[in-house]
Design an enzyme around this catalytic site. Structure first.
Site, PDB file in Angstrom:
ATOM      1  N   ASP B  92     -10.762  13.566   9.385  1.00 31.56           N
ATOM      2  CA  ASP B  92     -12.180  14.057   8.714  1.00 31.56           C
ATOM      3  C   ASP B  92     -13.112  14.503   9.647  1.00 31.56           C
ATOM      4  O   ASP B  92     -12.938  14.512  10.920  1.00 31.56           O
ATOM      5  CB  ASP B  92     -12.561  12.670   8.203  1.00 31.56           C
ATOM      6  CG  ASP B  92     -12.901  11.595   8.949  1.00 31.56           C
ATOM      7  OD1 ASP B  92     -13.081  11.703  10.067  1.00 31.56           O
ATOM      8  OD2 ASP B  92     -13.211  10.402   8.284  1.00 31.56           O
ATOM      9  N   SER B  93     -13.991  14.868   8.980  1.00 33.83           N
ATOM     10  CA  SER B  93     -15.358  15.565   9.932  1.00 33.83           C
ATOM     11  C   SER B  93     -16.293  14.692  10.442  1.00 33.83           C
ATOM     12  O   SER B  93     -17.311  15.073  11.305  1.00 33.83           O
ATOM     13  CB  SER B  93     -15.812  16.667   8.929  1.00 33.83           C
ATOM     14  OG  SER B  93     -17.015  15.754   7.965  1.00 33.83           O
ATOM     15  N   ASP B 266      -5.566  10.522   0.688  1.00 30.28           N
ATOM     16  CA  ASP B 266      -5.652   9.348   1.764  1.00 30.28           C
ATOM     17  C   ASP B 266      -6.323   7.999   1.313  1.00 30.28           C
ATOM     18  O   ASP B 266      -7.414   8.308   0.389  1.00 30.28           O
ATOM     19  CB  ASP B 266      -6.286   9.826   3.089  1.00 30.28           C
ATOM     20  CG  ASP B 266      -7.690   9.739   3.037  1.00 30.28           C
ATOM     21  OD1 ASP B 266      -8.257  10.874   2.297  1.00 30.28           O
ATOM     22  OD2 ASP B 266      -8.232   8.937   3.505  1.00 30.28           O
ATOM     23  N   CYS B 304      12.583  -2.383  -3.035  1.00 33.79           N
ATOM     24  CA  CYS B 304      11.811  -1.812  -1.754  1.00 33.79           C
ATOM     25  C   CYS B 304      12.936  -2.172  -0.549  1.00 33.79           C
ATOM     26  O   CYS B 304      13.506  -3.120  -0.402  1.00 33.79           O
ATOM     27  CB  CYS B 304      10.657  -2.536  -1.636  1.00 33.79           C
ATOM     28  SG  CYS B 304       9.854  -1.745   0.015  1.00 33.79           S
ATOM     29  N   CYS B 306      11.771  -1.636   2.668  1.00 33.82           N
ATOM     30  CA  CYS B 306      11.006  -1.824   3.672  1.00 33.82           C
ATOM     31  C   CYS B 306      11.504  -3.318   4.474  1.00 33.82           C
ATOM     32  O   CYS B 306      12.146  -4.264   3.562  1.00 33.82           O
ATOM     33  CB  CYS B 306       9.347  -1.987   3.609  1.00 33.82           C
ATOM     34  SG  CYS B 306       8.926  -3.682   2.989  1.00 33.82           S
ATOM     35  N   CYS B 309      10.655  -6.484   2.448  1.00 38.40           N
ATOM     36  CA  CYS B 309      11.211  -6.816   1.147  1.00 38.40           C
ATOM     37  C   CYS B 309      12.700  -7.060   1.431  1.00 38.40           C
ATOM     38  O   CYS B 309      13.481  -7.654   0.843  1.00 38.40           O
ATOM     39  CB  CYS B 309      11.114  -5.669   0.282  1.00 38.40           C
ATOM     40  SG  CYS B 309       9.278  -5.841  -0.381  1.00 38.40           S
ATOM     41  N   HIS B 335       4.922  -2.761   4.131  1.00 37.90           N
ATOM     42  CA  HIS B 335       5.475  -2.635   2.719  1.00 37.90           C
ATOM     43  C   HIS B 335       4.538  -1.902   1.909  1.00 37.90           C
ATOM     44  O   HIS B 335       4.876  -0.768   0.920  1.00 37.90           O
ATOM     45  CB  HIS B 335       5.712  -4.245   1.981  1.00 37.90           C
ATOM     46  CG  HIS B 335       5.754  -4.031   0.754  1.00 37.90           C
ATOM     47  ND1 HIS B 335       6.948  -3.715  -0.068  1.00 37.90           N
ATOM     48  CD2 HIS B 335       4.701  -4.151  -0.622  1.00 37.90           C
ATOM     49  CE1 HIS B 335       6.488  -3.548  -1.451  1.00 37.90           C
ATOM     50  NE2 HIS B 335       5.229  -3.757  -1.616  1.00 37.90           N
TER      51      HIS B 335
END
Lengths: 375, 375
Positions: B92-93, B266, B304, B306, B309, B335
Site C-alpha cells: 500500500d502507499s 486484501d 478443509c 489445512c 482441520c 485455517h
C-alpha cells in the site's frame, strides 16, 4: 507388541550410546526431549519438532491435569492423539510443578493437596493419582511421584525428603498399570549427599524400575556441584537401564552429564530462549534483540539446516523480535530445538566413534569463544 | 522479462476470471491477498501461506518505512528476499495508515508530516517518497499515494479529499520508476458519491495506470452502501485492467464485490481473527474459545484440508486458545487463510463454469445458517 526396553549399543568411557524402545517408537540416546508443557511444544507444529530429529517430547502432569484435564485427554484418545505427536511421550509426575506453581499447598504422607493456579479449584495429587493421570495421558514413560528436594537442604532435610520420595516410589510402582511398550521410571533423590543418593538408588533398585532418573539437580547448585553429584550417582544406577537427568540443561551441562553416563535430558531452555530472542550457536548464545544485528545479512548459524538459518538473515530475525511478531519465536524456537538435536546427534556419533571426549573438548572450546562476532 | 499485465479469461455477468502477471509470478483472479503488515503474515511461515494457494501478499509501507526502514530492506535485497516470499507482493502507499496510526500528523499539498507511533521520530510521506519506498521494498504492485476519504463525509469534503488524491496520483505516476513486471495502481476515491467516483475514475484513466483500486470503502459505510458504490464505480474502470477493492473484507463482502466485477482483495480479517479464536467455516464463524468445544473431537471444518482441520479436534484448538499457546493462533490463522483461498478458488471455478451466481447463493445461504451446531 513392542516391549519397553533399553539396548546399550556402545560405550566410550562412561558415556553411553543406546536406544530406548517404547510403544510409540524408539528413542536414540543420548537424547534431548523438548518440553511440551501444556500439550504443545510452544510455538512449534509437532511435525516441525519431529523434523529436527527429536523423537520424544515431555508432557507436564500438573499443567495437563488442570487444563484440559487428564480424564478429558483420555476421552479424546490420549495425549498423542490430542496433540498429534506420533513418537514417544514422557510425562513428569507433577511433583515438581505442584510445589513451584500451585497455591495453598499442603504436603502430607498421602500426597499434596493444593489449589489450581489457574482457577483456584482444589486437587489432591498422590502417587496413585499421578499414576492414573499419566495412564490417562497415555505416557510411554511414566515418572514416579516424588518430592524434588530443594537446594540448599541440610542432610537431615534431604534425608527426610528422600525417604518420603522412596515411600511414594513404592506406591507409584504398585499403582502403575503395566502395559507392553510402556515404562515406569524411579527418581533418585538425596540432594548433593553421596550417602543419601546411594541409599535412594538402592531403594529404587529394590523396587525395580524400567529406568532411573536423577532428580533434585539443576535447582541452583551450579554446574560443579551437579557434576560432582553425577560423578557418584550415575554409577549407582543399573547399567542396563536408561538414565535420565531431569530438567537439564545448557549444552555444556548436557555434554558433561553424557560424559558421566547419563542418557536422557529435558529442559525448557531451547524453547523458552526461543521466545526471548536467544539463539544457541556453537559459539555461544546470541541475543537477536541486539541492534548490532539490524543490518546483518548473514544467517544466525551458517552450519544449521533449520528454516531460520537456511532462509533468513539475522537482520530479519532481529526485525521480527523488535516488532514482536509471532514468527520470531516460531523461527528461534525451531532453531534452538534443531541446535539441541544436532548436539545430541554429534554426541551419539562421537560415542560410536570412540571420540566423545574430543567432541566435548572441541564443543566447549568453541562455546567459550563467546558470542558470534559482530559484522 | 515478464511484462506486467492482466488477461481477462472469462466473464460471468459482471464477474471476471483473470490472471495478473508480475515479475514474481502470476496471480489468478479473483484473488485474496493475505496481509503481511510488517514483513510477515502474522503467525505463519511464508511457505505455509503459499501452501494455502495464496499467490500474492500485501506489505504495509507505513509499518516497513518505520521499522526496519525501507532503505534497510532495500540494502538487504528487497522485501521478497527479506521475508522469503517468492510470489508477488503488493504494497500500500502508506496513505491510509499514516492517518490512522501516526502521531502529530500534518497534511499539506506536499504530503503528510508525522511522528512515528513507535519511537516518535519525524517523517514526511509524499507521493514521491511513497514511490521511492515501494521501489526500495521491490513491490510488484505499487499503490499511488492517496488520502483515504473518511466516512461519513459531506460531498464537499469528499470532493476536496478526492481532488487532492488525484493530484497525488499524478505525482505518483511521474515518480514511479517503471520496470518490466512491475505495475502501478491508481486509487479511485469519492466516497459514496456517484459523480465524484466518476470524476475520480476519469482522472485516473487520463493519467493511465496498470490497475485500478477502489479506495475509501469498508470504512464503516456498511455492506449495502459498499455494494451500491461498487455498482456504479466498477463499470467506470477499464475492463482490460485489474480492479482491486482495498481492505475488503468478510467472505460475503468479497463474493458480492466479485459479482460486481472486482478482481483483487486484501483484509486483515482472516489473520486477525486467527489470533482472536475465530475460525471461518461455510456455516459462519466459530468462536473456539467457547466452552462448548472443550470435549468436541470433531475437526473445526471437515471439508478443509489445512493442518488445523486435518489433524486436530475442536477440543484441542479450544485448549490451545484457553492456554494462550502460540500454536492456537498459528493453526487458526492457517485455517482462515486456507478458507479464504478456498472461497476464491470456488469463485474462480464458478466463473469459469458460468455459475457464479449459484455459487454465491449457495455460499450465502449456508453462511446464514449461522455458527456450526453444538455437539
Amino acid at each position: 507388541m513392542t516391549q519397553f526396553g533399553f539396548e546399550l549399543l556402545a560405550t566410550d568411557g562412561a558415556a553411553r550410546l543406546g536406544r530406548v524402545d517404547t510403544a510409540h517408537g524408539p528413542m536414540d540416546t543420548p537424547a534431548f526431549m523438548p518440553v511440551g508443557t501444556a500439550g504443545t511444544v510452544k510455538a512449534m507444529m509437532p511435525e516441525s519438532v519431529a523434523a529436527t530429529g527429536a523423537q520424544t517430547i515431555l508432557g507436564n502432569t500438573y499443567h495437563l491435569m488442570l487444563r484440559p484435564g487428564a480424564e478429558r485427554v483420555g476421552q479424546l484418545g490420549g495425549l498423542h492423539e490430542f496433540m498429534q505427536w506420533k513418537g514417544p511421550i514422557l510425562t513428569d509426575s507433577g511433583g515438581f510443578q505442584v510445589m513451584s506453581l500451585a497455591k495453598l499447598r499442603k504436603m502430607t504422607e498421602e500426597g499434596v493437596a493444593f489449589q489450581s493456579h489457574i482457577d483456584g479449584s482444589k486437587h489432591l495429587l498422590t502417587p496413585e493419582r499421578s499414576m492414573r493421570i499419566q495412564h490417562l495421558l497415555d505416557a510411554d514413560i511414566t515418572m514416579a511421584f516424588d518430592e524434588c528436594t530443594p537446594f540448599p537442604a541440610t542432610p537431615e532435610q534431604a534425608a527426610q525428603s528422600m525417604h518420603l520420595s522412596m515411600r511414594w516410589a513404592k506406591r507409584s510402582k504398585e499403582a502403575f498399570v503395566s502395559r507392553p511398550g510402556y515404562g515406569l521410571f524411579g527418581i533418585v533423590q538425596g540432594g548433593i549427599y553421596h550417602d543419601l543418593r546411594a541409599e535412594s538408588a538402592c531403594a529404587l533398585r529394590d523396587i525395580g524400575f524400567d529406568g532411573y532418573a536423577i532428580g533434585g539437580l539443576a535447582v541452583g547448585e551450579g554446574q560443579d556441584l551437579m557434576f560432582q553429584t553425577l560423578d557418584f550417582t550415575a554409577p549407582m544406577l543399573p547399567a542396563e537401564r536408561p538414565r535420565y537427568l531431569m530438567g537439564v540443561g545448557k549444552p555444556s551441562d548436557i555434554i558433561g552429564a553424557v560424559l558421566r553416563g547419563v542418557d536422557m535430558f529435558d529442559c525448557v531452555m531451547p524453547t523458552r530462549s526461543g521466545r526471548t530472542a536467544q539463539g544457541f550457536t556453537r559459539r555461544g548464545t546470541v541475543n537477536l534483540r541486539n541492534a548490532r544485528h539490524q543490518d546483518d545479512a548473514r544467517p544466525l548459524d551458517a552450519d544449521c539446516a533449520c528454516p531460520a538459518c537456511r532462509q533468513y538473515s539475522r537482520a530479519y530475525l532481529h526485525h521480527l523480535i523488535r516488532s514482536e511478531e509471532i514468527l520470531g519465536p516460531m523461527l528461534l524456537t525451531w532453531h534452538n530445538i534443531q541446535f539441541y538435536q544436532d548436539v545430541m546427534k554429534g554426541l551419539r556419533g562421537a560415542i560410536a566413534a570412540g571420540r566423545v571426549h574430543d567432541f566435548a573438548d572441541d564443543f566447549l572450546a568453541t562455546q567459550a569463544q563467546g558470542d558470534i562476532e559482530p559484522i
